[in-house]
Design a protein around this motif. Structure first.
Motif, mmCIF file in Angstrom:
data_model
loop_
_atom_site.group_PDB
_atom_site.id
_atom_site.type_symbol
_atom_site.label_atom_id
_atom_site.label_comp_id
_atom_site.label_asym_id
_atom_site.label_seq_id
_atom_site.Cartn_x
_atom_site.Cartn_y
_atom_site.Cartn_z
ATOM 1 N N ALA A 24 0.830 -1.209 0.000
ATOM 2 C CA ALA A 24 0.000 0.000 0.000
ATOM 3 C C ALA A 24 0.865 1.261 0.000
ATOM 4 O O ALA A 24 0.542 2.245 -0.672
ATOM 5 C CB ALA A 24 -0.926 -0.010 1.215
ATOM 6 N N ALA A 25 1.993 1.219 0.735
ATOM 7 C CA ALA A 25 2.860 2.399 0.816
ATOM 8 C C ALA A 25 3.595 2.655 -0.494
ATOM 9 O O ALA A 25 3.756 3.808 -0.905
ATOM 10 C CB ALA A 25 3.859 2.222 1.954
ATOM 11 N N LEU A 26 4.032 1.592 -1.158
ATOM 12 C CA LEU A 26 4.815 1.756 -2.383
ATOM 13 C C LEU A 26 3.955 1.948 -3.625
ATOM 14 O O LEU A 26 4.453 2.401 -4.646
ATOM 15 C CB LEU A 26 5.734 0.546 -2.579
ATOM 16 C CG LEU A 26 6.869 0.396 -1.566
ATOM 17 C CD1 LEU A 26 7.680 -0.857 -1.857
ATOM 18 C CD2 LEU A 26 7.768 1.626 -1.580
ATOM 19 N N ALA A 27 2.678 1.578 -3.546
ATOM 20 C CA ALA A 27 1.815 1.713 -4.728
ATOM 21 C C ALA A 27 1.644 3.171 -5.135
ATOM 22 O O ALA A 27 1.624 3.506 -6.308
ATOM 23 C CB ALA A 27 0.465 1.062 -4.476
ATOM 24 N N GLY A 28 1.496 4.051 -4.148
ATOM 25 C CA GLY A 28 1.462 5.473 -4.437
ATOM 26 C C GLY A 28 0.124 6.026 -4.875
ATOM 27 O O GLY A 28 -0.012 7.232 -5.033
ATOM 28 N N ALA A 29 -0.879 5.196 -5.089
ATOM 29 C CA ALA A 29 -2.188 5.695 -5.528
ATOM 30 C C ALA A 29 -2.937 6.313 -4.342
ATOM 31 O O ALA A 29 -2.748 5.922 -3.194
ATOM 32 C CB ALA A 29 -3.010 4.564 -6.130
ATOM 33 N N ARG A 46 -6.456 0.582 -1.315
ATOM 34 C CA ARG A 46 -6.631 -0.461 -0.298
ATOM 35 C C ARG A 46 -6.007 -1.742 -0.836
ATOM 36 O O ARG A 46 -6.238 -2.124 -1.981
ATOM 37 C CB ARG A 46 -8.110 -0.684 0.021
ATOM 38 C CG ARG A 46 -8.337 -1.772 1.074
ATOM 39 C CD ARG A 46 -9.808 -1.945 1.387
ATOM 40 N NE ARG A 46 -10.583 -2.282 0.196
ATOM 41 C CZ ARG A 46 -11.881 -2.560 0.212
ATOM 42 N NH1 ARG A 46 -12.551 -2.508 1.349
ATOM 43 N NH2 ARG A 46 -12.512 -2.861 -0.903
ATOM 44 N N VAL A 47 -5.205 -2.386 -0.003
ATOM 45 C CA VAL A 47 -4.550 -3.640 -0.359
ATOM 46 C C VAL A 47 -5.092 -4.731 0.555
ATOM 47 O O VAL A 47 -5.098 -4.577 1.780
ATOM 48 C CB VAL A 47 -3.020 -3.532 -0.219
ATOM 49 C CG1 VAL A 47 -2.353 -4.858 -0.577
ATOM 50 C CG2 VAL A 47 -2.482 -2.413 -1.082
ATOM 51 N N CYS A 48 -5.544 -5.837 -0.040
ATOM 52 C CA CYS A 48 -6.135 -6.928 0.722
ATOM 53 C C CYS A 48 -5.443 -8.247 0.384
ATOM 54 O O CYS A 48 -5.109 -8.494 -0.780
ATOM 55 C CB CYS A 48 -7.633 -7.070 0.434
ATOM 56 S SG CYS A 48 -8.593 -5.542 0.638
ATOM 57 N N LEU A 49 -5.255 -9.052 1.406
ATOM 58 C CA LEU A 49 -4.744 -10.401 1.197
ATOM 59 C C LEU A 49 -5.843 -11.395 1.545
ATOM 60 O O LEU A 49 -6.392 -11.375 2.650
ATOM 61 C CB LEU A 49 -3.524 -10.670 2.072
ATOM 62 C CG LEU A 49 -3.019 -12.115 2.060
ATOM 63 C CD1 LEU A 49 -2.493 -12.486 0.678
ATOM 64 C CD2 LEU A 49 -1.956 -12.343 3.124
ATOM 65 N N ARG A 109 -5.928 -10.059 5.834
ATOM 66 C CA ARG A 109 -5.482 -8.737 6.290
ATOM 67 C C ARG A 109 -5.731 -7.712 5.199
ATOM 68 O O ARG A 109 -5.860 -8.049 4.028
ATOM 69 C CB ARG A 109 -3.991 -8.741 6.624
ATOM 70 C CG ARG A 109 -3.565 -9.704 7.706
ATOM 71 C CD ARG A 109 -4.073 -9.306 9.072
ATOM 72 N NE ARG A 109 -3.764 -10.338 10.048
ATOM 73 C CZ ARG A 109 -2.643 -10.404 10.755
ATOM 74 N NH1 ARG A 109 -1.708 -9.483 10.567
ATOM 75 N NH2 ARG A 109 -2.443 -11.376 11.624
ATOM 76 N N PHE A 110 -5.763 -6.436 5.619
ATOM 77 C CA PHE A 110 -5.849 -5.358 4.642
ATOM 78 C C PHE A 110 -5.116 -4.153 5.192
ATOM 79 O O PHE A 110 -4.869 -4.042 6.400
ATOM 80 C CB PHE A 110 -7.302 -5.016 4.298
ATOM 81 C CG PHE A 110 -7.996 -4.150 5.313
ATOM 82 C CD1 PHE A 110 -8.143 -2.784 5.097
ATOM 83 C CD2 PHE A 110 -8.501 -4.689 6.484
ATOM 84 C CE1 PHE A 110 -8.783 -1.980 6.027
ATOM 85 C CE2 PHE A 110 -9.144 -3.898 7.417
ATOM 86 C CZ PHE A 110 -9.293 -2.538 7.191
ATOM 87 N N ALA A 111 -4.751 -3.245 4.298
ATOM 88 C CA ALA A 111 -4.060 -2.015 4.684
ATOM 89 C C ALA A 111 -4.437 -0.920 3.701
ATOM 90 O O ALA A 111 -4.881 -1.193 2.583
ATOM 91 C CB ALA A 111 -2.544 -2.219 4.686
ATOM 92 N N GLY A 112 -4.247 0.328 4.148
ATOM 93 C CA GLY A 112 -4.579 1.464 3.290
ATOM 94 C C GLY A 112 -5.906 2.068 3.663
ATOM 95 O O GLY A 112 -6.165 2.350 4.842
ATOM 96 N N ARG A 113 -6.767 2.247 2.699
ATOM 97 C CA ARG A 113 -8.061 2.883 2.901
ATOM 98 C C ARG A 113 -8.910 2.111 3.910
ATOM 99 O O ARG A 113 -8.885 0.877 3.957
ATOM 100 C CB ARG A 113 -8.792 2.966 1.555
ATOM 101 C CG ARG A 113 -10.066 3.787 1.574
ATOM 102 C CD ARG A 113 -10.722 3.818 0.208
ATOM 103 N NE ARG A 113 -11.372 2.560 -0.140
ATOM 104 C CZ ARG A 113 -10.935 1.739 -1.067
ATOM 105 N NH1 ARG A 113 -9.828 2.008 -1.740
ATOM 106 N NH2 ARG A 113 -11.588 0.620 -1.348
ATOM 107 N N ALA A 114 -9.671 2.834 4.716
ATOM 108 C CA ALA A 114 -10.535 2.198 5.707
ATOM 109 C C ALA A 114 -11.630 1.391 5.025
ATOM 110 O O ALA A 114 -12.085 1.721 3.927
ATOM 111 C CB ALA A 114 -11.155 3.258 6.615
ATOM 112 N N GLY A 115 -12.047 0.331 5.681
ATOM 113 C CA GLY A 115 -13.104 -0.520 5.157
ATOM 114 C C GLY A 115 -12.608 -1.907 4.853
ATOM 115 O O GLY A 115 -12.025 -2.148 3.798
ATOM 116 N N ALA A 116 -12.818 -2.832 5.803
ATOM 117 C CA ALA A 116 -12.319 -4.190 5.626
ATOM 118 C C ALA A 116 -13.117 -4.930 4.562
ATOM 119 O O ALA A 116 -14.336 -4.763 4.462
ATOM 120 C CB ALA A 116 -12.396 -4.953 6.952
ATOM 121 N N PRO A 117 -12.470 -5.756 3.757
ATOM 122 C CA PRO A 117 -13.207 -6.593 2.794
ATOM 123 C C PRO A 117 -13.999 -7.646 3.550
ATOM 124 O O PRO A 117 -13.487 -8.269 4.484
ATOM 125 C CB PRO A 117 -12.097 -7.221 1.959
ATOM 126 C CG PRO A 117 -10.905 -7.220 2.853
ATOM 127 C CD PRO A 117 -11.018 -6.005 3.705
#
Length: 278
Positions: A150-155, A159-162, A177-185
């Motif tokens: 999420a940090a390196l994507a730059g957009a 939101r990045v989800c695994l 897990r997820f990171a970035g924008r709020a809102g869990a999948p």
């Protein structure tokens, strides 16, 4: 899953115009790289008038002759000077572009070092851990992995989800897990459904899928019941011997992920798969 834009290497994703960009707006004239549309007409007109003025100056006398000679000299200077000035501007623009590219490359190298060093250190600890420590460190590696992507994507507001693969009686992908924008999948993808079969088929092939605007090209499956994202990139998290799950990147505006370095995302997905498999 539709593979309208299958990214396979660095640079495959071309920047796409944002849907929010105003239409009917004229692009600014790019003087610096020789695209000024009046350059040739001005040069030709100045050279032509200089010749005409010189012709009349040969027939004039006194103050009129002097005025015509001065005018001819000015027009000649314009005809010769405008292309030289434009070339100078173009040379400066190219130099600035090269400097900006070198600065961006240096910044990316520093960002990669800062992001990957803690991840590599954690993988080393994970390789030596045992029992409960291994489970704990594996969870830390997963969270650090999605956070790093999420940090390196730059957009903006990415939101990045695994999603990890559960090899039960019916295979399923569930949000880990997820990171970035709020809102869990919150959507599970289960084998035997059209959505589940499409997702499992994609990761089994080892392919990555990018959709610039899901309003124009709806995906086969979602991981957000609100359907709030408009663009996404998704692909497998796997080792050569085992499929771990699915990594997804989504953003709120069409085309927000168009300039992401897919090769870098794949590398991080592979490192994450190696960490989970230890």
């Amino acid at each position: 899953m539709t593979h309208g834009h299958p990214p396979t290497a660095l640079g495959d994703l071309e920047p796409l115009p944002s849907a929010a960009e105003p239409t009917g707006r004229r692009r600014p004239v790019d003087w610096a790289i020789g695209q000024w549309r009046w350059l040739v007409p001005v040069t030709v007109a100045a050279a032509t008038f200089a010749w005409v003025v010189g012709l009349f100056a040969g027939r004039a006398e006194g103050a009129e002759r002097i005025a015509l000679l001065v005018s001819g000299a000015v027009l000649t200077a314009i005809a010769a000077g405008v292309p030289l000035w434009q070339q100078h501007r173009a040379t400066g623009a190219r130099a600035d572009a090269v400097a900006a590219a070198l600065a961006a490359r240096a910044a990316m190298r520093i960002a990669l070092e800062d992001a990957l060093d803690p991840f590599v250190h954690l993988v080393g600890r994970l390789a030596e851990a045992k029992g409960a420590d291994k489970v704990r460190l594996r969870g830390e590696a997963i969270q650090l992995g999605v956070t790093t992507v999420a940090a390196l994507a730059g957009a903006e507001r990415i939101r990045v989800c695994l999603f990890t693969l559960d090899e039960g009686p019916l295979r399923r992908l569930h949000a880990e897990r997820f990171a970035g924008r709020a809102g869990a999948p919150i959507t599970a993808v289960v084998e035997g459904t059209s959505a589940g079969d499409a997702a499992l088929r994609m990761i089994s092939r080892g392919s990555w899928t990018y959709l610039a605007d899901i309003a124009e090209e709806p995906p086969r499956f979602w991981w957000d019941t609100a359907h709030s994202y408009r663009t996404f990139l998704a692909g497998p998290v796997a080792t050569p011997d085992k499929v771990i799950g699915l990594l997804t990147l989504d953003a709120l505006r069409p085309g927000d992920l168009a300039t992401i370095d897919v090769t870098l995302v794949r590398l991080l997905a592979d490192l994450l798969a190696a960490a989970i498999s230890i």
